[in-house]
Design an enzyme around this catalytic site. Structure first.
Site, PDB file in Angstrom:
ATOM      1  N   GLY A  39      32.004  40.933  42.771  1.00 36.05           N
ATOM      2  CA  GLY A  39      31.100  42.053  42.482  1.00 36.05           C
ATOM      3  C   GLY A  39      31.347  42.824  41.198  1.00 36.05           C
ATOM      4  O   GLY A  39      31.151  44.037  41.168  1.00 36.05           O
ATOM      5  N   THR A  40      31.703  42.126  40.113  1.00 36.95           N
ATOM      6  CA  THR A  40      31.857  42.871  38.846  1.00 36.95           C
ATOM      7  C   THR A  40      30.481  43.271  38.295  1.00 36.95           C
ATOM      8  O   THR A  40      30.348  44.331  37.682  1.00 36.95           O
ATOM      9  CB  THR A  40      32.655  42.088  37.780  1.00 36.95           C
ATOM     10  OG1 THR A  40      31.947  40.920  37.394  1.00 36.95           O
ATOM     11  CG2 THR A  40      34.038  41.720  38.284  1.00 36.95           C
ATOM     12  N   ASN A  41      29.474  42.438  38.508  1.00 37.71           N
ATOM     13  CA  ASN A  41      28.114  42.852  38.100  1.00 37.71           C
ATOM     14  C   ASN A  41      27.638  44.018  38.957  1.00 37.71           C
ATOM     15  O   ASN A  41      27.013  44.947  38.449  1.00 37.71           O
ATOM     16  CB  ASN A  41      27.135  41.676  38.200  1.00 37.71           C
ATOM     17  CG  ASN A  41      27.163  40.812  36.954  1.00 37.71           C
ATOM     18  OD1 ASN A  41      26.672  41.203  35.895  1.00 37.71           O
ATOM     19  ND2 ASN A  41      27.777  39.643  37.063  1.00 37.71           N
ATOM     20  N   ASN A  86      17.813  37.635  39.504  1.00 38.73           N
ATOM     21  CA  ASN A  86      19.146  37.035  39.581  1.00 38.73           C
ATOM     22  C   ASN A  86      19.706  36.928  38.170  1.00 38.73           C
ATOM     23  O   ASN A  86      18.952  36.923  37.196  1.00 38.73           O
ATOM     24  CB  ASN A  86      19.060  35.642  40.207  1.00 38.73           C
ATOM     25  CG  ASN A  86      20.419  34.979  40.342  1.00 38.73           C
ATOM     26  OD1 ASN A  86      21.409  35.633  40.698  1.00 38.73           O
ATOM     27  ND2 ASN A  86      20.504  33.694  40.037  1.00 38.73           N
ATOM     28  N   HIS A 115      22.339  34.563  35.778  1.00 39.89           N
ATOM     29  CA  HIS A 115      23.020  33.261  35.729  1.00 39.89           C
ATOM     30  C   HIS A 115      23.855  33.195  34.451  1.00 39.89           C
ATOM     31  O   HIS A 115      23.364  33.560  33.389  1.00 39.89           O
ATOM     32  CB  HIS A 115      21.973  32.138  35.761  1.00 39.89           C
ATOM     33  CG  HIS A 115      22.589  30.786  35.886  1.00 39.89           C
ATOM     34  ND1 HIS A 115      23.087  30.303  37.076  1.00 39.89           N
ATOM     35  CD2 HIS A 115      22.809  29.812  34.966  1.00 39.89           C
ATOM     36  CE1 HIS A 115      23.584  29.088  36.882  1.00 39.89           C
ATOM     37  NE2 HIS A 115      23.417  28.769  35.610  1.00 39.89           N
TER      38      HIS A 115
HETATM   39  C1  GRF Z   1      28.284  35.991  37.602  1.00 44.23           C
HETATM   40  O1  GRF Z   1      28.795  35.168  36.602  1.00 44.23           O
HETATM   41  C2  GRF Z   1      26.818  35.790  37.756  1.00 44.23           C
HETATM   42  O2  GRF Z   1      26.178  35.409  36.573  1.00 44.23           O
HETATM   43  C3  GRF Z   1      26.719  34.665  38.745  1.00 44.23           C
HETATM   44  O3  GRF Z   1      27.793  34.865  39.634  1.00 44.23           O
HETATM   45  C4  GRF Z   1      28.824  35.596  38.980  1.00 44.23           C
HETATM   46  C5  GRF Z   1      29.112  36.795  39.840  1.00 44.23           C
HETATM   47  O4  GRF Z   1      30.235  37.504  39.395  1.00 44.23           O
HETATM   48  N1  GRF Z   1      25.438  34.634  39.408  1.00 44.23           N
HETATM   49  P1  GRF Z   1      30.554  38.934  39.966  1.00 44.23           P
HETATM   50  O5  GRF Z   1      30.674  38.802  41.478  1.00 44.23           O
HETATM   51  O6  GRF Z   1      29.428  39.842  39.584  1.00 44.23           O
HETATM   52  O7  GRF Z   1      31.841  39.339  39.340  1.00 44.23           O
END
Ligand code: GRF
Length: 208
Positions: A12-14, A106, A108
Site C-alpha cells: 500500500g505505498t500508493n 488502476n 500499472h
Molecule cells: C504498484 O507498482 C502498482 O503499479 C501495481 O502494484 C504495485 C502496488 O504497490 N499495480 P503498492 O502496494 O502501492 O506499494
C-alpha cells in the site's frame, strides 16, 4: 465531496500517497480501504489515518453472489463515487465494473499495452521489462474494464531504464512517479476533468 474507495492486496505505498494527498482536500476523501487479504500492510496504513477498513474475499462466502452483494453493499453504504485499485491483485467482478463504468481506475508500473495482463504484477513486471532490452519503461493509469489491464488509458509517463538497473532499482524509480501521478489523476477524475469520447480519454488541464 467525492468518496474514494481504495482496493489493495499488499504493502500500500500508493495508498499512502493517496491518503497523504487527499488529507487536506476539499474535493475528495478516502472513504474506505478494501483488501482481499487480511494481512495486507496497507490496512495498517489506513487504520493509522482513521480510514475505515474492510477485508474479505470470495473464499469467505459460500457463493459468488453473496460476495458481490456484500461488496456492493459496502460501496453503496459509503456512497462511493470512485474506486482506485492500488496493488489489488484480484479481478473486479463485472457487476461492479458495470455499475462504476469509467469510475474505476488502476495503476500499472509499465507502459501498457506492453508488459501487462496475466502474470505481469509486482517485481515480475520490471524483470520482464529489463529482459526485453527496452530503454524506457513507465507508469500507466487506466480505467478498469472487464479485460485485465485493457481499459482505456488515461495517462502515461515514461521512466528511463538506466544501464545496470536491477528489477528493484527500476521498480523504485517507477514507484516514485506512481506516487506523484496517481493522486493527481484521481483528483482530475473527482473534479470531472476526465472524459471518454470514442474510447479515447481526454484530460482537461495539466498534471502538475
Ligand atoms: C504498484 O507498482 C502498482 O503499479 C501495481 O502494484 C504495485 C502496488 O504497490 N499495480 P503498492 O502496494 O502501492 O506499494
Amino acid at each position: 465531496m467525492k468518496n474514494i474507495a481504495i482496493f489493495i492486496s499488499g504493502r500500500g505505498t500508493n495508498l499512502q500517497a493517496i491518503i497523504d494527498y487527499f488529507r487536506q482536500s476539499t474535493v475528495a476523501q478516502v472513504a474506505l480501504v478494501f483488501s482481499n487479504k487480511k494481512d495486507a500492510y496497507g490496512l495498517i496504513r489506513a487504520k493509522r489515518a482513521n480510514i475505515p477498513t474492510f477485508s474479505f474475499a470470495r473464499g469467505d462466502f459460500n457463493t459468488r453472489d453473496e460476495f458481490i452483494k456484500k461488496l456492493k453493499k459496502l460501496l453503496s453504504e459509503h456512497r462511493i463515487d470512485i474506486i482506485a485499485l492500488a496493488g489489488y491483485t484480484r479481478k473486479v467482478p463485472p457487476e461492479i465494473i458495470q455499475e462504476y463504468r469509467h469510475r474505476i481506475v488502476n495503476i500499472h508500473p509499465a507502459l501498457l499495452p506492453f508488459f501487462g495482463g496475466k502474470g505481469f504484477y509486482g517485481i515480475e513486471v520490471h524483470r520482464r521489462v529489463l529482459a526485453s532490452g527496452m530503454k524506457l519503461s513507465g507508469v500507466t493509469i487506466h480505467f478498469v474494464n472487464e479485460e485485465y489491464d485493457r481499459g482505456e488509458i488515461i495517462y502515461q509517463e515514461c521512466v528511463p531504464i538506466l544501464f545496470g538497473d536491477t528489477p528493484e532499482t527500476l521498480q523504485a524509480r517507477v514507484l516514485e512517479r506512481e506516487h506523484y501521478l496517481y493522486p493527481r489523476i484521481i483528483e482530475k477524475l473527482a473534479t470531472g476533468k476526465i472524459s471518454v469520447i470514442d474510447n479515447k480519454v481526454r484530460i482537461d488541464g495539466q498534471i502538475d
